[in-house]
Scaffold this motif. Structure first.
Motif, PDB file in Angstrom:
ATOM      1  N   TYR A 139       0.842  -1.203   0.000  1.00  0.00           N
ATOM      2  CA  TYR A 139       0.000   0.000   0.000  1.00  0.00           C
ATOM      3  C   TYR A 139       0.880   1.259   0.000  1.00  0.00           C
ATOM      4  N   ASN A 140       1.933   1.217   0.836  1.00  0.00           N
ATOM      5  CA  ASN A 140       2.827   2.381   0.895  1.00  0.00           C
ATOM      6  C   ASN A 140       3.681   2.503  -0.361  1.00  0.00           C
ATOM      7  N   GLU A 141       3.978   1.355  -0.992  1.00  0.00           N
ATOM      8  CA  GLU A 141       4.728   1.428  -2.265  1.00  0.00           C
ATOM      9  C   GLU A 141       3.940   2.269  -3.251  1.00  0.00           C
ATOM     10  N   LEU A 142       2.631   2.039  -3.276  1.00  0.00           N
ATOM     11  CA  LEU A 142       1.813   2.782  -4.241  1.00  0.00           C
ATOM     12  C   LEU A 142       1.671   4.242  -3.832  1.00  0.00           C
ATOM     13  N   THR A 143       1.385   4.484  -2.551  1.00  0.00           N
ATOM     14  CA  THR A 143       1.203   5.891  -2.169  1.00  0.00           C
ATOM     15  C   THR A 143       2.528   6.660  -2.340  1.00  0.00           C
ATOM     16  N   SER A 144       3.660   5.979  -2.107  1.00  0.00           N
ATOM     17  CA  SER A 144       4.947   6.667  -2.338  1.00  0.00           C
ATOM     18  C   SER A 144       5.127   6.959  -3.819  1.00  0.00           C
ATOM     19  N   ARG A 460     -17.315  -4.087   5.456  1.00  0.00           N
ATOM     20  CA  ARG A 460     -16.599  -4.137   4.173  1.00  0.00           C
ATOM     21  C   ARG A 460     -15.376  -3.221   4.225  1.00  0.00           C
ATOM     22  N   ASP A 461     -15.584  -1.991   4.704  1.00  0.00           N
ATOM     23  CA  ASP A 461     -14.470  -1.045   4.854  1.00  0.00           C
ATOM     24  C   ASP A 461     -13.408  -1.623   5.785  1.00  0.00           C
ATOM     25  N   PHE A 462     -13.879  -2.191   6.887  1.00  0.00           N
ATOM     26  CA  PHE A 462     -12.958  -2.716   7.893  1.00  0.00           C
ATOM     27  C   PHE A 462     -12.037  -3.772   7.281  1.00  0.00           C
ATOM     28  N   TYR A 463     -12.627  -4.681   6.519  1.00  0.00           N
ATOM     29  CA  TYR A 463     -11.823  -5.774   5.969  1.00  0.00           C
ATOM     30  C   TYR A 463     -10.886  -5.300   4.875  1.00  0.00           C
ATOM     31  N   LYS A 464     -11.259  -4.239   4.159  1.00  0.00           N
ATOM     32  CA  LYS A 464     -10.335  -3.696   3.152  1.00  0.00           C
ATOM     33  C   LYS A 464      -9.130  -3.072   3.845  1.00  0.00           C
ATOM     34  N   GLN A 465      -9.390  -2.403   4.978  1.00  0.00           N
ATOM     35  CA  GLN A 465      -8.240  -1.804   5.655  1.00  0.00           C
ATOM     36  C   GLN A 465      -7.377  -2.861   6.329  1.00  0.00           C
ATOM     37  N   ILE A 466      -7.979  -3.953   6.758  1.00  0.00           N
ATOM     38  CA  ILE A 466      -7.172  -5.064   7.294  1.00  0.00           C
ATOM     39  C   ILE A 466      -6.239  -5.569   6.196  1.00  0.00           C
ATOM     40  N   LEU A 467      -6.771  -5.692   5.005  1.00  0.00           N
ATOM     41  CA  LEU A 467      -5.973  -6.180   3.874  1.00  0.00           C
ATOM     42  C   LEU A 467      -4.835  -5.204   3.545  1.00  0.00           C
ATOM     43  N   ALA A 468      -5.155  -3.917   3.483  1.00  0.00           N
ATOM     44  CA  ALA A 468      -4.123  -2.937   3.123  1.00  0.00           C
ATOM     45  C   ALA A 468      -3.021  -2.883   4.184  1.00  0.00           C
ATOM     46  N   ALA A 469      -3.414  -3.009   5.452  1.00  0.00           N
ATOM     47  CA  ALA A 469      -2.435  -2.872   6.534  1.00  0.00           C
ATOM     48  C   ALA A 469      -1.708  -4.183   6.841  1.00  0.00           C
ATOM     49  N   ASN A 470      -2.271  -5.297   6.380  1.00  0.00           N
ATOM     50  CA  ASN A 470      -1.698  -6.622   6.707  1.00  0.00           C
ATOM     51  C   ASN A 470      -1.579  -7.475   5.455  1.00  0.00           C
TER      52      ASN A 470
END
Ligand SMILES: Cc1cc2nc3c(=O)[nH]c(=O)nc-3n(C[C@H](O)[C@H](O)[C@H](O)COP(=O)(O)OP(=O)(O)OC[C@H]3O[C@@H](n4cnc5c(N)ncnc54)[C@H](O)[C@@H]3O)c2cc1C
Length: 656
Positions: A139-144, A460-470
């Motif tokens: 996720y950070n690779e993309l935002t960078s 749904r939002d919660f699980y997307k953020q779990i995926l992005a962070a983990n």
């Protein structure tokens, strides 16, 4: 030939179960040679694998390659996974190069689930490196990449068009990337053109179900027609080799003089990394590629606990999500659909070739629905954003106020919205749904039905953020690493009986047969059948996860993975391992009259009373025999004890 380490490291390409044995036990799979021959971008045959970097130096790993293995006496050359090249942290001293090795071969053989195109699994240590920041989050690779190129992504030389690349955001209204593309096209006085990329390999890699692909193709047709009315072309590009998607896209942009390309973000690892690379590669080709947050109401990584961490438990996440949505007006001012391309652009002539595409690529046979199924599912799940809106309207007008009471009842066909297929294809945005639900609520504060439904959208939002962070959850790993050491059974007959709905547990069989027929299953039954697979049959939850994806019309990696990890107790917010669903009591509680079972298990349709839930336990052997229904595959009491024991000993084992 490279030396085999004492514990072999290898990557296999095909989706399969494989057993790995140590030297003392008979091996079903034998690593016979270990030749690195990258799967894609292959160097000449026979070329040698690059020397591994010295310990302590940062390594650039290419995980592509192949190994030769023997399965049941057959020799196969398998490509290794295709996780993209990535910077590794310094190799720790005295560590062999086996970061993907997780298999403790000292206790006889164990088996693992493999995903096509991917390495089997990374070590727990490596998963931890994502968590502690030693390895950059995709996720950070993309935002960078986006922030590093921000100043370069404007004022490109090409000046013939601005484009939007559709993914799982197949709608015109309230589509962030599309809206930004429209705005930019307007400000530069350019026409808008659209693209969708169709890749068989991606469908295989992600287990995308034939039903979901069919839904996508039906939606694309509607989208293409709607766009054509606006003089905007939609081109569907077929890409053979998924790793070359970015090259195809850049070639396409070059061909049509695209100065800016917009898309919405996907939070799976491969997609984040691909987009990060593409953002950087595009600027070199004079294309400004921008990726937007769109699929969630609140974008991942924004909400943080008091300690500054992303949430790992749903309730505090929701408590923070709700006020954030109001405070930041996340569901106000939704984006309108695009207007017409201006006549001065003469889009119909300038992009004639794009308009003239009359048919879309056909899925490979194993990803194609038969004609009858296609017709039946098209009626059951009509496609497109217009349908999504009217389904939403019907749900709100007729059912949402009773949602809290009806949502857990699989016997009630209309107890839930049935909108997951639209969220998953992006024919409806989560913002549109929340906005419409709030507007529909008559009082000042949300009543329990409206509030309860919005809470589910927040999941749904919660699980997307779990995926992005983990990201490790996207790479075959349990969210909680301790659960990695639970030893699963790999009984293929049991798995097949579960798949076919022949376990002898009516509620489980009803759920599995609903899935097979409608490519959808009620949430309560998803939990029951998943729990049954992991706890009663002790089968590896990843097999169930993959099977669900390969069947569901609403398949969504984040929600599916989280659902499975919840049920196997290895996930965020999971039920503790010692809480084991009893399929009989679940059945009595949530399908009290047995209506759902009767609908899906016709062998039992004549049973009355409690016998419908437990025919083997309630009927005489002679009566039971007449049903032609299987005996329970496993006794629940025994299975429960076995699961408790297995979890307990797994959680106590050390991991590396
Ligand atoms: C093992 C397992 C696997 C699952 N796999 C998927 C999947 O691949 N795709 C998918 O969309 N959902 C999945 N879910 C979540 C849930 O079962 C479905 O979203 C729900 O059944 C869809 O029906 P509906 O649209 O009528 O839901 P409603 O009850 O009307 O809910 C509205 C929306 O909220 C969201 N939602 C509701 N419950 C959940 C949940 N538990 N997790 C995440 N989002 C939720 C969905 O987008 C849903 O459409 C899974 C759950 C489990 C236990």
């Amino acid at each position: 030939m490279p030396q085999l380490a004492s514990r072999p490291t290898f990557f296999l390409r095909h989706r399969s179960i494989i057993s790995i044995s140590n030297h003392q036990t008979a091996s079903r799979v034998k690593l016979s040679t270990c030749i690195a021959r990258p799967f894609l971008n292959m160097p000449p045959k026979g070329s040698k694998r690059k020397a591994e970097p010295a310990a302590g130096t940062p390594a650039k790993r290419t995980t592509r390659g192949s190994v030769k293995i023997e399965v049941s006496g057959q020799s196969l050359t398998q490509s290794t996974g295709d996780e993209t090249d990535e910077e590794l942290p310094p190799t720790p001293k005295e560590e062999s190069n086996d970061e993907f090795l997780h298999i403790d071969t000292s206790e006889g053989h164990e088996e693992i689930v493999l995903r096509e195109f991917y390495p089997p699994e990374m070590s727990n240590e490596r998963a931890r490196s994502y968590k502690d920041g030693t390895i950059q989050l995709p996720y950070n690779e993309l935002t960078s990449a986006l922030s590093d190129t921000a100043s370069q992504r404007v004022d490109m030389k090409s000046n013939k068009a601005v484009a939007h690349w559709f993914r799982w955001d197949l709608r015109l209204a309230d589509n962030t990337g599309l809206h930004r593309a429209v705005k930019s096209a307007k400000s530069q006085g350019l026409p808008l053109i659209c693209l969708y990329v169709f890749s068989h390999q991606d469908f295989h890699a992600h287990y995308t179900s034939p039903a979901r692909i069919d839904f996508c193709l039906r939606t694309l047709q509607i989208l293409k027609d709607d766009l054509a009315k606006l003089d905007i072309p939609l081109w569907v590009e077929e890409v053979e080799d998924r790793k070359l998607t970015q090259n195809h896209i850049l070639d396409w942009c070059e061909k049509w003089g695209v100065s800016e390309l917009h898309a919405n973000m996907l939070y799976e690892v491969d997609e984040l990394r691909r987009d990060a690379k593409l953002v950087r590669a595009a600027v070199k080709k004079d294309v400004g590629f921008t990726v937007h947050h769109d699929t969630c109401v609140v974008e991942p990584m924004v909400l943080r606990s008091g300690a500054g961490r992303t949430y790992s438990v749903f309730t505090p996440f929701f408590k923070s999500w709700e006020p954030y949505v109001y405070r930041n007006q996340c569901v106000e001012n939704l984006f309108p659909p695009p207007g017409k391309n201006e006549p001065k652009h003469k889009a119909k002539e300038a992009f004639e070739e794009l308009f003239s595409q009359t048919s879309f690529p056909t899925p490979n046979e194993d990803k194609r629905l038969g004609q009858k199924d296609a017709q039946r599912l098209a009626k059951l799940w009509p496609a497109g954003e217009h349908e999504a809106k009217s389904r939403l309207r019907r749900f709100l007008d007729e059912r949402v106020s009773k949602y809290v009471d009806t949502r857990n009842r699989p016997d009630n066909d209309s107890g839930t919205s049935g909108l997951s297929v639209h969220f998953s294809a992006g024919t409806l945005s989560a913002r549109q749904a929340v906005r419409a639900c709030m507007d529909h609520n008559k009082g000042k504060t949300l009543d329990s039905g409206h509030h309860g439904w919005i809470r589910e959208i927040c999941f749904r939002d919660f699980y997307k953020q779990i995926l992005a962070a983990n990201p490790h959850v996207c790479m075959n790993k349990a969210y909680h690493e301790d659960y990695h050491n639970v030893r699963w059974e790999y009984n293929e007959e049991h798995f097949q009986r579960w798949v076919q709905g022949k376990t002898g547990y009516p509620i489980v069989d009803a759920g599995m047969r609903q899935l097979a027929a409608n490519k959808y299953m009620h949430n309560r039954c998803r939990m029951i059948v998943a729990s049954f697979l992991c706890k009663d049959l002790l089968l590896d939850w990843r097999k169930g996860e993959n099977y669900f994806m390969s069947e569901l019309i609403d398949g969504d990696f984040a929600s599916n993975n989280a659902g499975w990890q919840f049920c196997s107790s290895s996930g965020t917010d999971a039920q503790p391992y010692f809480r084991i669903f009893n399929p009989l009591t679940q059945s009595e509680k949530f399908d009290p009259d047995g209506e759902y079972i009767r609908r899906w298990v016709p062998e039992l349709s004549k049973l009355k009373g409690k016998a419908i839930h437990d025919p083997a336990g309630r009927l005489s052997p002679a009566e039971f025999k007449k049903l032609g229904y299987p005996q329970p595959i496993v006794e629940h009491k025994f299975a429960r004890e076995r699961a408790l024991e297995r979890y307990k000993s797994g959680l106590g084992r050390n991991t590396r």
